[in-house]
Design a protein around this motif. Structure first.
Motif, PDB file in Angstrom:
ATOM      1  N   TRP A 181     -14.539  -0.687  -2.982  1.00 16.78           N
ATOM      2  CA  TRP A 181     -15.440   0.379  -2.620  1.00 16.78           C
ATOM      3  C   TRP A 181     -16.188   0.349  -3.892  1.00 16.78           C
ATOM      4  CZ3 TRP A 181     -10.513   2.405  -0.615  1.00 16.78           C
ATOM      5  CH2 TRP A 181     -10.634   1.863   0.556  1.00 16.78           C
ATOM      6  N   GLY A 182     -16.402  -0.595  -4.643  1.00 19.82           N
ATOM      7  CA  GLY A 182     -17.494  -1.013  -5.922  1.00 19.82           C
ATOM      8  C   GLY A 182     -16.665  -0.567  -7.111  1.00 19.82           C
ATOM      9  N   LYS A 183     -15.352  -0.543  -7.121  1.00 23.31           N
ATOM     10  CA  LYS A 183     -14.749  -0.321  -8.669  1.00 23.31           C
ATOM     11  C   LYS A 183     -13.548  -0.902  -8.561  1.00 23.31           C
ATOM     12  CE  LYS A 183     -16.117   4.622  -9.437  1.00 23.31           C
ATOM     13  NZ  LYS A 183     -15.675   6.033  -9.660  1.00 23.31           N
ATOM     14  N   TYR A 184     -13.033  -1.192  -9.839  1.00 26.36           N
ATOM     15  CA  TYR A 184     -11.776  -1.963  -9.835  1.00 26.36           C
ATOM     16  C   TYR A 184     -10.553  -1.061  -9.252  1.00 26.36           C
ATOM     17  CZ  TYR A 184      -9.762  -6.103 -12.030  1.00 26.36           C
ATOM     18  OH  TYR A 184      -9.313  -7.345 -12.496  1.00 26.36           O
ATOM     19  N   ASN A 185      -9.598  -1.457  -8.547  1.00 26.50           N
ATOM     20  CA  ASN A 185      -8.636  -0.617  -7.803  1.00 26.50           C
ATOM     21  C   ASN A 185      -8.169   0.420  -8.799  1.00 26.50           C
ATOM     22  OD1 ASN A 185      -6.074  -1.923  -8.711  1.00 26.50           O
ATOM     23  ND2 ASN A 185      -6.911  -3.538  -8.224  1.00 26.50           N
ATOM     24  N   THR A 186      -7.793   0.007 -10.171  1.00 27.82           N
ATOM     25  CA  THR A 186      -6.904   0.794 -11.285  1.00 27.82           C
ATOM     26  C   THR A 186      -8.096   1.774 -11.840  1.00 27.82           C
ATOM     27  OG1 THR A 186      -7.505  -0.974 -12.859  1.00 27.82           O
ATOM     28  CG2 THR A 186      -5.590  -0.905 -11.802  1.00 27.82           C
ATOM     29  N   ALA A 187      -9.212   1.694 -11.384  1.00 33.00           N
ATOM     30  CA  ALA A 187     -10.420   2.696 -11.901  1.00 33.00           C
ATOM     31  C   ALA A 187     -10.719   3.916 -10.686  1.00 33.00           C
ATOM     32  CB  ALA A 187     -11.809   2.133 -12.163  1.00 33.00           C
ATOM     33  N   GLN A 188     -10.068   3.465  -9.384  1.00 30.97           N
ATOM     34  CA  GLN A 188     -10.239   4.521  -8.390  1.00 30.97           C
ATOM     35  C   GLN A 188      -9.221   5.571  -8.327  1.00 30.97           C
ATOM     36  OE1 GLN A 188     -12.496   4.793  -6.216  1.00 30.97           O
ATOM     37  NE2 GLN A 188     -13.500   2.887  -5.535  1.00 30.97           N
ATOM     38  N   PRO A 189      -9.302   6.833  -7.825  1.00 37.81           N
ATOM     39  CA  PRO A 189      -8.506   7.781  -7.681  1.00 37.81           C
ATOM     40  C   PRO A 189      -7.453   7.451  -7.160  1.00 37.81           C
ATOM     41  CG  PRO A 189     -10.384   8.479  -6.711  1.00 37.81           C
ATOM     42  CD  PRO A 189     -10.771   7.149  -7.323  1.00 37.81           C
ATOM     43  N   ILE A 190      -6.163   7.939  -7.224  1.00 39.67           N
ATOM     44  CA  ILE A 190      -5.131   7.325  -6.189  1.00 39.67           C
ATOM     45  C   ILE A 190      -5.238   7.734  -4.705  1.00 39.67           C
ATOM     46  CG2 ILE A 190      -3.693   9.729  -6.365  1.00 39.67           C
ATOM     47  CD1 ILE A 190      -2.554   6.008  -7.457  1.00 39.67           C
ATOM     48  N   GLU A 191      -5.962   8.874  -4.412  1.00 35.24           N
ATOM     49  CA  GLU A 191      -6.241   9.012  -3.021  1.00 35.24           C
ATOM     50  C   GLU A 191      -6.938   7.753  -2.284  1.00 35.24           C
ATOM     51  OE1 GLU A 191      -7.498  10.739  -5.659  1.00 35.24           O
ATOM     52  OE2 GLU A 191      -6.001  12.748  -5.356  1.00 35.24           O
ATOM     53  N   MET A 192      -7.588   6.982  -3.117  1.00 34.49           N
ATOM     54  CA  MET A 192      -8.177   5.784  -2.688  1.00 34.49           C
ATOM     55  C   MET A 192      -7.053   4.698  -2.611  1.00 34.49           C
ATOM     56  SD  MET A 192     -11.281   6.913  -2.264  1.00 34.49           S
ATOM     57  CE  MET A 192     -12.367   5.436  -1.848  1.00 34.49           C
ATOM     58  N   ALA A 193      -6.292   4.760  -3.043  1.00 38.80           N
ATOM     59  CA  ALA A 193      -5.084   3.551  -3.102  1.00 38.80           C
ATOM     60  C   ALA A 193      -4.320   4.022  -1.695  1.00 38.80           C
ATOM     61  CB  ALA A 193      -4.111   3.822  -3.925  1.00 38.80           C
ATOM     62  N   HIS A 194      -4.065   5.530  -1.148  1.00 39.33           N
ATOM     63  CA  HIS A 194      -3.384   5.697  -0.034  1.00 39.33           C
ATOM     64  C   HIS A 194      -4.487   5.391   1.229  1.00 39.33           C
ATOM     65  CE1 HIS A 194       0.057   7.893  -1.611  1.00 39.33           C
ATOM     66  NE2 HIS A 194      -0.817   8.406  -2.731  1.00 39.33           N
ATOM     67  N   LYS A 195      -5.858   5.470   0.764  1.00 37.54           N
ATOM     68  CA  LYS A 195      -6.771   5.130   1.956  1.00 37.54           C
ATOM     69  C   LYS A 195      -6.664   3.644   2.225  1.00 37.54           C
ATOM     70  CE  LYS A 195     -11.500   5.170   3.073  1.00 37.54           C
ATOM     71  NZ  LYS A 195     -13.022   5.517   2.537  1.00 37.54           N
ATOM     72  N   ALA A 196      -6.345   2.960   1.132  1.00 35.26           N
ATOM     73  CA  ALA A 196      -6.269   1.556   1.410  1.00 35.26           C
ATOM     74  C   ALA A 196      -5.173   1.011   1.982  1.00 35.26           C
ATOM     75  CB  ALA A 196      -6.413   0.673  -0.086  1.00 35.26           C
ATOM     76  N   ARG A 197      -4.004   1.601   1.872  1.00 36.74           N
ATOM     77  CA  ARG A 197      -2.827   1.282   2.349  1.00 36.74           C
ATOM     78  C   ARG A 197      -2.898   1.482   3.828  1.00 36.74           C
ATOM     79  NH1 ARG A 197       2.717   0.280   1.130  1.00 36.74           N
ATOM     80  NH2 ARG A 197       3.448  -0.298   3.394  1.00 36.74           N
ATOM     81  N   ALA A 198      -3.379   2.657   4.351  1.00 34.35           N
ATOM     82  CA  ALA A 198      -3.555   3.119   5.670  1.00 34.35           C
ATOM     83  C   ALA A 198      -4.411   2.133   6.227  1.00 34.35           C
ATOM     84  CB  ALA A 198      -4.160   4.360   5.691  1.00 34.35           C
ATOM     85  N   ILE A 199      -5.547   1.511   5.581  1.00 36.60           N
ATOM     86  CA  ILE A 199      -6.382   0.339   6.378  1.00 36.60           C
ATOM     87  C   ILE A 199      -5.420  -0.961   6.593  1.00 36.60           C
ATOM     88  CG2 ILE A 199      -8.389  -1.108   5.922  1.00 36.60           C
ATOM     89  CD1 ILE A 199      -9.751   1.079   4.600  1.00 36.60           C
ATOM     90  N   LEU A 200      -4.747  -1.482   5.576  1.00 37.94           N
ATOM     91  CA  LEU A 200      -3.803  -2.425   5.594  1.00 37.94           C
ATOM     92  C   LEU A 200      -3.045  -2.249   6.660  1.00 37.94           C
ATOM     93  CD1 LEU A 200      -2.973  -3.260   1.764  1.00 37.94           C
ATOM     94  CD2 LEU A 200      -4.540  -4.318   3.095  1.00 37.94           C
ATOM     95  N   ASP A 201      -2.072  -1.107   6.630  1.00 38.70           N
ATOM     96  CA  ASP A 201      -1.352  -1.002   7.660  1.00 38.70           C
ATOM     97  C   ASP A 201      -1.692  -1.087   9.155  1.00 38.70           C
ATOM     98  OD1 ASP A 201       0.456  -0.748   5.883  1.00 38.70           O
ATOM     99  OD2 ASP A 201       0.762   1.397   6.048  1.00 38.70           O
ATOM    100  N   ASP A 202      -3.077  -0.405   9.195  1.00 40.04           N
ATOM    101  CA  ASP A 202      -3.630  -0.662  10.804  1.00 40.04           C
ATOM    102  C   ASP A 202      -4.095  -1.775  11.236  1.00 40.04           C
ATOM    103  OD1 ASP A 202      -5.033   0.908  12.749  1.00 40.04           O
ATOM    104  OD2 ASP A 202      -7.074   0.263  12.036  1.00 40.04           O
ATOM    105  N   MET A 203      -4.474  -2.663  10.068  1.00 41.16           N
ATOM    106  CA  MET A 203      -4.943  -4.165  10.232  1.00 41.16           C
ATOM    107  C   MET A 203      -3.883  -5.033  10.381  1.00 41.16           C
ATOM    108  SD  MET A 203      -8.113  -3.782  10.728  1.00 41.16           S
ATOM    109  CE  MET A 203      -9.418  -5.233  10.613  1.00 41.16           C
TER     110      MET A 203
END
Length: 299
Positions: free
Chosen positions: A62-84
């Motif tokens: 979502w426009g930033k390096y993953n390490t620059a995103q807040p940790i909540e965005m990592a949880h959001k990304a994991r949910a998408i990976l699991d769903d897909m």
């Protein structure tokens, strides 16, 4: 004398050929770097699944390096990976993709900043379900720092110590101390720690003028390669390279992949498109993944 197949036999033959192709492609744990499709992870994952792939490599979210995103965005990304139903092949970071700092108080401050990036990456990698973190071996502009490799090796050993439980896969990349296959072989020999590994990018290596396959590859220990970047390049009259759609360049994907399989390679690989076309990056990734899948069938 050959007799024409009945309709039932023809359908069975087509189905059998499709199964054989699927089995052949299943030997490759292939994914795509998601922001080479779209910065929106759900959009990128939909693209990946459309081509029957089960792996993603995450760099930007979502426009930033993953390490620059807040940790909540990592949880959001994991949910998408699991769903897909997509697994994370490797988490990309910019760790040590900086000029080698001097041995000084200011240089030590910059090293501390880099280790903070590593800590952020470890936290996100754990959430996202991978033990592989892509890192680098420092960059330079113009002239390399003389006798830099022993210091780089010590810093990589410290990274190894701090990242126990994770595999740190150094990518050979342009204008870094690990650019060619020869560079990778030399630095990895200095850092024998078992969790210091290689993200092998033969196209990057080719940009040095090295014949990355077979010449650069044969210098490497295949057991230390834990991820591979795939794309294509063409060499320009001035000796430099430009990225190309897979199949429109000169890299020998078939021979490289055959060599990896012969060495017992069972780790992941990703299309990292890089080629630019007027239709945009998603179209470039679509053309390249189609070209790559065709080449995988020949391996």
């Amino acid at each position: 004398m050959a007799f024409p197949l009945s309709r039932r036999e023809a359908v069975a033959a087509i189905a059998g050929a499709a199964v054989a192709r699927a089995e052949k492609l299943s030997r490759f744990r292939l994914g795509i770097t998601t922001d080479e499709i779209d910065d929106d992870l759900a959009t990128a994952c939909g693209f990946i699944r459309r081509f029957g792939l089960e792996y993603a490599e995450i760099r930007n979210l979502w426009g930033k390096y993953n390490t620059a995103q807040p940790i909540e965005m990592a949880h959001k990304a994991r949910a998408i990976l699991d769903d897909m139903r997509i697994k994370l092949a490797i988490l990309d970071t910019g760790f040590f993709k900086v000029p080698l700092p001097p041995e000084s108080p200011e240089g030590n401050r910059k090293i501390d900043e880099q280790f903070a990036v590593l800590e952020a990456a470890k936290e996100r990698a754990k959430i996202l379900g991978t033990d592989k973190i892509r890192i680098f071996a420092f960059t330079y502009k113009g002239q390399k720092t003389p006798n830099a490799e022993p210091r780089i090796a010590e810093l990589l050993k410290e990274a190894s110590r701090r990242a126990r439980g994770f595999r740190l896969a150094i990518e050979n990349v342009g204008e870094s101390y690990m650019w060619s296959g020869a560079d990778a072989a030399r630095i990895l020999k200095l850092v024998p720690e078992s969790n210091i590994c290689l993200t092998w990018d033969p196209n990057n290596a080719a940009a040095t003028g090295e014949q990355s396959f077979p010449d650069g590859y044969k210098l490497l220990d295949p057991a230390r390669i834990v991820h591979v970047h795939l794309r294509d390049y063409r060499r320009l009259p001035n000796g430099k390279v430009e990225w190309a759609l897979v199949g429109q360049g000169e890299f020998d994907h078939v021979s490289q992949l055959r060599a990896l399989l012969k060495a017992g390679y069972k780790e992941t690989m990703s299309l990292e498109t890089h080629a630019k076309i007027p239709e945009g990056k998603a179209a470039a990734s679509e053309a390249s993944i189609k070209g790559l899948l065709e080449r995988l069938k020949q391996v």
